[in-house]
Motif scaffolding. Sequence first.
Motif: not given
Length: 294
Positions: A12-16, A46-48, A55-57, A62-64
Motif C-alpha cells: 500500500i505504501s509503495k503503490l499508493g 494509525e499507519l495512514f 493514501v498518505v503515511l 513512515r517510521q514503521a
Amino acid sequence: MNIKALETFFWISKLGSFRAAAKKLYASQPAISARISGLEDELGIELFDRSGRGVVLTSKGRQALLYIEKILQLHAELLEAVASSDAIKGSIRLGAAETIAYTWLPELIERINETYPAINLELDIDISVNLAEKLIKREIDIAFLIGEVKQEGFFCTPFYNYPLIWVVSPKLTLPPEPVSLFDLAKLPIITYPRMSEPHVNIRALINEMSNSAQIHSSSSLSTIIRMALDGIGVSALPKEIIKRELASGQLREFQVEASIPNLIFNMAYCAAPGANVVRAVADLSLKIVTQKSL
C-alpha cells in the motif's frame, strides 16, 4: 502481527492505494483493509492518514515502514536459506515477449511446477514496450523483454541472445547472394513492431540505400512467420523459432552482405523486500538459460 499484514502495509505504501495493493496481492479490498486495521490495532497507532483522498503515511507509518522492510527482507532470506521448496508459495504474474514464449518458456513452466509446486503462474504474452509499462505499474512481477527497465527499485539483467538470420520462402525470387544492401532495400521486409530493436536496426541498415523501402511490421511473431511463409517478403528471425520451417524447406536462410545485431532479451523484476517468490522464479529462469547455453 503476521507477514501478510506487513506485506500488505508495504505494498500500500509503495503503490499508493488499497486497490492497487489488493490487485498486487490477489486479495479483496475488504481483506486488505482488515489486515491494516488489525496491524494498527496491534501497534496502537494509525499507519495512514485517512483525512484526504489519497493514501498518505503518518509519521509513525513512515517510521514503521523502515522496520517492516527489514522484517520482510529477513523473512525472505530465512525462506531462501532454510525452507523447503514447498514453503515457497504464492502467485507470480510472468510477462514474456512472444519470442521467449516460442522457445524456452514451456520448459520454465515445467521446471517451476517441479521445483516449486506451491507457486501459481499467471502468464502475460505481450510486446516488450507493453511489458515494461506493466512491470513498472506492478501489473506483472517478472518480465522477459527487449530493452532495459531503468526504474528505481527494479532489477534488470541480460537474459538471452537470439542470433537473427535472413529467411525467405521459395515462392520469392532473390537476387544473387550475398544479397547487397541495395538489392535488399528493393525487397519487401517483414519484421517486428515499429520502434522495436529489430525494426530500428533493419531500417538503419537500408536507410542509406533507400528511403522508400517497403517494411511490414507486426507485433505478432506468428503473423511475421506466416507472412514470410506466404512469400510476402523476406524476414530476419531467430533461427530457434523457425527450425521446423527451415527443416521442411518452407523457408530457407540466405546471406546478406551486412549482418544485423542479435535480438537481446533482459529479465526484469521489482527487487522489493520480501519478494522471495519472485526471486526464486528469477533465479530458476537464469539457471535454465545458463544450462541451455552450455
